[in-house]
Write a protein that holds these residues in place. Sequence first.
Motif, PDB file in Angstrom:
ATOM      1  N   SER A  60       6.469  12.273  -3.736  1.00 11.08           N
ATOM      2  CA  SER A  60       6.675  11.665  -2.421  1.00 11.08           C
ATOM      3  C   SER A  60       6.017  10.298  -2.406  1.00 11.08           C
ATOM      4  CB  SER A  60       6.080  12.537  -1.301  1.00 11.08           C
ATOM      5  OG  SER A  60       4.667  12.505  -1.354  1.00 11.08           O
ATOM      6  N   MET A  61       6.570   9.383  -1.610  1.00 15.94           N
ATOM      7  CA  MET A  61       5.996   8.047  -1.552  1.00 15.94           C
ATOM      8  C   MET A  61       6.356   7.350  -0.243  1.00 15.94           C
ATOM      9  SD  MET A  61       4.009   5.961  -2.935  1.00 15.94           S
ATOM     10  CE  MET A  61       3.754   7.087  -4.328  1.00 15.94           C
ATOM     11  N   SER A  62       5.356   7.141   0.610  1.00 19.98           N
ATOM     12  CA  SER A  62       5.501   6.317   1.799  1.00 19.98           C
ATOM     13  C   SER A  62       4.733   5.031   1.555  1.00 19.98           C
ATOM     14  CB  SER A  62       4.967   7.037   3.043  1.00 19.98           C
ATOM     15  OG  SER A  62       5.738   8.184   3.337  1.00 19.98           O
ATOM     16  N   MET A  63       5.185   3.936   2.166  1.00 17.56           N
ATOM     17  CA  MET A  63       4.560   2.656   1.837  1.00 17.56           C
ATOM     18  C   MET A  63       4.705   1.632   2.953  1.00 17.56           C
ATOM     19  SD  MET A  63       7.404   1.340  -0.950  1.00 17.56           S
ATOM     20  CE  MET A  63       7.907   2.975  -1.510  1.00 17.56           C
ATOM     21  N   LEU A  64       3.824   0.636   2.922  1.00 14.03           N
ATOM     22  CA  LEU A  64       3.925  -0.560   3.749  1.00 14.03           C
ATOM     23  C   LEU A  64       3.935  -1.762   2.813  1.00 14.03           C
ATOM     24  CD1 LEU A  64       1.280   0.153   6.566  1.00 14.03           C
ATOM     25  CD2 LEU A  64       3.747   0.553   6.664  1.00 14.03           C
ATOM     26  N   ILE A  65       4.826  -2.719   3.069  1.00 16.34           N
ATOM     27  CA  ILE A  65       4.920  -3.913   2.231  1.00 16.34           C
ATOM     28  C   ILE A  65       4.795  -5.136   3.138  1.00 16.34           C
ATOM     29  CG2 ILE A  65       6.297  -5.180   0.537  1.00 16.34           C
ATOM     30  CD1 ILE A  65       7.807  -2.550  -0.011  1.00 16.34           C
ATOM     31  N   LEU A  66       3.760  -5.913   2.925  1.00 16.70           N
ATOM     32  CA  LEU A  66       3.465  -7.095   3.734  1.00 16.70           C
ATOM     33  C   LEU A  66       4.121  -8.322   3.104  1.00 16.70           C
ATOM     34  CD1 LEU A  66       1.852  -8.645   5.940  1.00 16.70           C
ATOM     35  CD2 LEU A  66      -0.093  -8.645   4.344  1.00 16.70           C
ATOM     36  N   THR A  67       5.017  -8.973   3.849  1.00 12.15           N
ATOM     37  CA  THR A  67       5.722 -10.163   3.366  1.00 12.15           C
ATOM     38  C   THR A  67       5.667 -11.269   4.421  1.00 12.15           C
ATOM     39  OG1 THR A  67       7.934  -9.734   4.295  1.00 12.15           O
ATOM     40  CG2 THR A  67       7.342  -8.565   2.257  1.00 12.15           C
ATOM     41  N   GLN A  68       6.168 -12.437   4.047  1.00 13.80           N
ATOM     42  CA  GLN A  68       6.215 -13.561   4.975  1.00 13.80           C
ATOM     43  C   GLN A  68       7.127 -13.273   6.166  1.00 13.80           C
ATOM     44  OE1 GLN A  68       4.488 -16.380   4.697  1.00 13.80           O
ATOM     45  NE2 GLN A  68       3.771 -16.399   2.578  1.00 13.80           N
ATOM     46  N   LYS A  69       8.115 -12.387   5.966  1.00 12.45           N
ATOM     47  CA  LYS A  69       9.098 -12.120   7.014  1.00 12.45           C
ATOM     48  C   LYS A  69       8.711 -10.962   7.923  1.00 12.45           C
ATOM     49  CE  LYS A  69      12.974 -13.839   4.255  1.00 12.45           C
ATOM     50  NZ  LYS A  69      14.304 -13.527   3.658  1.00 12.45           N
ATOM     51  N   GLY A  70       7.665 -10.233   7.544  1.00 11.35           N
ATOM     52  CA  GLY A  70       7.263  -9.064   8.319  1.00 11.35           C
ATOM     53  C   GLY A  70       6.755  -7.966   7.411  1.00 11.35           C
ATOM     54  N   ILE A  71       6.621  -6.768   7.952  1.00  9.76           N
ATOM     55  CA  ILE A  71       6.123  -5.626   7.181  1.00  9.76           C
ATOM     56  C   ILE A  71       7.241  -4.599   7.044  1.00  9.76           C
ATOM     57  CG2 ILE A  71       4.466  -3.723   7.110  1.00  9.76           C
ATOM     58  CD1 ILE A  71       2.521  -5.460   8.678  1.00  9.76           C
ATOM     59  N   TYR A  72       7.594  -4.291   5.795  1.00  6.19           N
ATOM     60  CA  TYR A  72       8.537  -3.211   5.533  1.00  6.19           C
ATOM     61  C   TYR A  72       7.784  -1.884   5.645  1.00  6.19           C
ATOM     62  CZ  TYR A  72      11.829  -6.680   3.715  1.00  6.19           C
ATOM     63  OH  TYR A  72      12.692  -7.737   3.582  1.00  6.19           O
ATOM     64  N   VAL A  96       0.856  -1.186   0.000  1.00  9.39           N
ATOM     65  CA  VAL A  96       0.000   0.000   0.000  1.00  9.39           C
ATOM     66  C   VAL A  96       0.891   1.234   0.000  1.00  9.39           C
ATOM     67  CG1 VAL A  96      -1.939  -1.113   1.181  1.00  9.39           C
ATOM     68  CG2 VAL A  96      -0.190   0.061   2.530  1.00  9.39           C
ATOM     69  N   THR A  97       0.394   2.321  -0.577  1.00  6.78           N
ATOM     70  CA  THR A  97       1.185   3.547  -0.675  1.00  6.78           C
ATOM     71  C   THR A  97       0.333   4.770  -0.341  1.00  6.78           C
ATOM     72  OG1 THR A  97       0.690   3.947  -3.017  1.00  6.78           O
ATOM     73  CG2 THR A  97       2.588   2.541  -2.520  1.00  6.78           C
ATOM     74  N   VAL A  98       1.016   5.815   0.099  1.00  5.60           N
ATOM     75  CA  VAL A  98       0.424   7.138   0.250  1.00  5.60           C
ATOM     76  C   VAL A  98       1.429   8.133  -0.318  1.00  5.60           C
ATOM     77  CG1 VAL A  98      -0.253   8.954   1.864  1.00  5.60           C
ATOM     78  CG2 VAL A  98      -1.013   6.612   2.247  1.00  5.60           C
ATOM     79  N   GLY A  99       1.002   8.951  -1.249  1.00  4.79           N
ATOM     80  CA  GLY A  99       1.907   9.922  -1.835  1.00  4.79           C
ATOM     81  C   GLY A  99       1.444  10.341  -3.212  1.00  4.79           C
ATOM     82  N   LYS A 100       2.380  10.870  -3.983  1.00  2.19           N
ATOM     83  CA  LYS A 100       2.057  11.385  -5.307  1.00  2.19           C
ATOM     84  C   LYS A 100       3.291  11.274  -6.193  1.00  2.19           C
ATOM     85  CE  LYS A 100      -0.021  15.495  -7.459  1.00  2.19           C
ATOM     86  NZ  LYS A 100      -0.514  16.864  -7.207  1.00  2.19           N
ATOM     87  N   ILE A 101       3.120  10.685  -7.380  1.00  2.00           N
ATOM     88  CA  ILE A 101       4.215  10.541  -8.333  1.00  2.00           C
ATOM     89  C   ILE A 101       3.974  11.507  -9.481  1.00  2.00           C
ATOM     90  CG2 ILE A 101       5.487   8.959  -9.828  1.00  2.00           C
ATOM     91  CD1 ILE A 101       4.468   6.647  -8.126  1.00  2.00           C
ATOM     92  N   ASN A 102       4.876  12.460  -9.646  1.00  2.00           N
ATOM     93  CA  ASN A 102       4.700  13.474 -10.690  1.00  2.00           C
ATOM     94  C   ASN A 102       5.277  13.061 -12.038  1.00  2.00           C
ATOM     95  OD1 ASN A 102       3.433  15.419  -8.975  1.00  2.00           O
ATOM     96  ND2 ASN A 102       5.421  15.858  -8.074  1.00  2.00           N
ATOM     97  N   ASN A 103       6.163  12.092 -12.027  1.00  2.00           N
ATOM     98  CA  ASN A 103       6.786  11.669 -13.289  1.00  2.00           C
ATOM     99  C   ASN A 103       6.307  10.277 -13.708  1.00  2.00           C
ATOM    100  OD1 ASN A 103       8.169  10.559 -11.067  1.00  2.00           O
ATOM    101  ND2 ASN A 103      10.081  10.330 -12.219  1.00  2.00           N
ATOM    102  N   MET A 104       5.041   9.978 -13.453  1.00  2.00           N
ATOM    103  CA  MET A 104       4.500   8.653 -13.790  1.00  2.00           C
ATOM    104  C   MET A 104       4.649   8.299 -15.269  1.00  2.00           C
ATOM    105  SD  MET A 104       1.207   7.686 -11.434  1.00  2.00           S
ATOM    106  CE  MET A 104       1.039   6.125 -12.281  1.00  2.00           C
ATOM    107  N   PRO A 105       4.298   9.196 -16.216  1.00  2.00           N
ATOM    108  CA  PRO A 105       4.416   8.811 -17.631  1.00  2.00           C
ATOM    109  C   PRO A 105       5.823   8.375 -18.007  1.00  2.00           C
ATOM    110  CG  PRO A 105       3.109  10.814 -17.416  1.00  2.00           C
ATOM    111  CD  PRO A 105       3.696  10.533 -16.061  1.00  2.00           C
ATOM    112  N   THR A 106       6.829   9.085 -17.501  1.00  2.67           N
ATOM    113  CA  THR A 106       8.220   8.734 -17.806  1.00  2.67           C
ATOM    114  C   THR A 106       8.577   7.371 -17.233  1.00  2.67           C
ATOM    115  OG1 THR A 106       8.853  11.064 -17.811  1.00  2.67           O
ATOM    116  CG2 THR A 106      10.625   9.458 -17.541  1.00  2.67           C
TER     117      THR A 106
END
Length: 473
Positions: A154-166, A94-104
Amino acid sequence: MGGFFGVTSKEDCVFDLFFGTDYHSHLGTRRAGMSVLGDGKFNRAIHNISNAPFRTKFESDFHEMKGNYGIGVISDFEAQPVHVRSHHGSYSIVTVGKINNMPTLVERIMNGHTHFFEMSNGDISQTELVAALINRKDNFIEGIKFAQEQIEGSMSMLILTQKGIYTVRDNLGRTPVVIGKKDTGMCACLENTSFLNLGYTFHKELGPGEVCVMDENGIRTLVDPGKDMKICTFLWVYYGYPSSTFEGMSVEQMRNRCGSNMAKRDDAKPDVVAGVPDSGTAHAIGYSNHAHIPFSRPLIKYTPTWPRSFMPTVQTRRDLIAKMKLIAVEDLIKDKSLLIIDDSIVRGTQLRETAEFLYDIGAKEVHVRPACPPILYGCKYLNFSRSTSEMELIGRRIINELEGRTVDGTQPGDDEILKKYTDPDSEDYAKMNEKIKEEMGFTSLRYNRLDDMIDAVGIDPSKLCTYCWNGEE
C-alpha cells in the motif's frame, strides 16, 4: 506507522504545517520532516525524534521556514520528505505505507542505470523508490498511476510542487487521506484530529486510489476513486487517535461499541472494569456501561516527560519502557477482581508483565479481554509492528506447540492449520485460548470475536481489511 500533513494557504502555512504534522500519531516512529515552498524555493528539515518530541526538534525550523505550500511527515524510520529534481521539475514527496516487492522494483529500476542512496541500516528509502517510479513516466499523473500499479502493498503520498500538492490515497484505501478546508486554504492528512484545532472543517475523504491536486483555492480530482476498499480495521481498534474519524465512524465511538459487544457475550463478574491506557480505555468504558460493572482506573499512564515518539529498538528495553509508563493506583487494585481490556495481544510480553504487576500489588483476579481476535498473521500492508517474524506472535507460537511443530518459520499446510484456529466456536480455538491464558497467568481470557468487532465498526464488512486475524486478502 506514522502520518503526514500537507497545507496550501493564501497566507504563510508554517504554523498550520508545524502543528498539523505534530498532531499525527507518534507510535514507535523515529523520523520526522517538513518541506516548505516559498518564493519559488524549497526549504526542507528532517530530524531524529526517537528521544525528543517533534515540537522540540523542529522549533528553530518553525521560526525560520516561510512559504504558502508545505508538507510534513512523522515517519517510521526513513528520512522524509525526499526532495527530487527531475523532468517533472523540483518536488518534495512523503509517503505512508509498505512496499513488499522492493527488491524487484529496485533491481528493475537500477537496470536503467539509476542509483539509490542507502539508509544507515543498509535499506533503500521506499519514498525515494516511489519517486523513481513516478519519474519513469512523462507526467505526474501517469507517474503516480504507474507507481501504484507496480507496488505490492500500500502507498499513500503527498507531493509538493510549484503548482500545488498532489494528494494520493493507496489503491485499496488501506490508509485514509482526509481533506480539510478553511477560508485561507486547504489541508490533507491521515487523521482529521490533526486539523480540528487549526480552524479547518471536514471537506472530503479521498476514495481508494483517488488522486487530487490542491492549492490555496481548492482541490480537484485528477484520478477518480476505485470501487473496492480494504481499509485497515486496526485503525479503529488501536492506531487511530480517539478524536479521529475514518469513513464516517468515530474511533472513540467504535471502541465504545466494541467494548459493549464484548460484554454482551461475557459472564465474568469482576469488581471493576479497567482499560490499559490509552487505547484500551474506551473499550473498557463501553464494556462497563453495558455490563453495569464500575469502571475504574487502576493503571495511569505517566505522560509529563514521556514523549510518545520514544521507544527503544531493543525489545527488552521496549518492554521495560512500556511498563514504566504505567503507574499503579494500589487502593484500586488490592483485594479486587479486575477485568482488564487492552486493544490486542501481539507478543504477549507486556500484558503478561502487567498481570504479574497487578497480582504483586494484591489483585485477587485478573480477567483479560483483548478488544480484537488473536493476531495470527503479520500485516502485509502497513508498518504496524517491528516484528521480524510471524513466529513472534503469541498465537502462532502457541498453535505450533499445540500442533507439535517447529517454531522457526512457516511450513507447507500452515494455512489449513491456521484456519482451524480462527473460528471462535471451534475446539481448536478453545484449546489455543486456554493455553495462552495459562502461559500468561490470567484468571480468564476471552478475545473479542471478529464478527462483533466488525459490527462495532459499522461500515460494510467488504470494505474492511481483516488479514491479520483471519488471513483473508
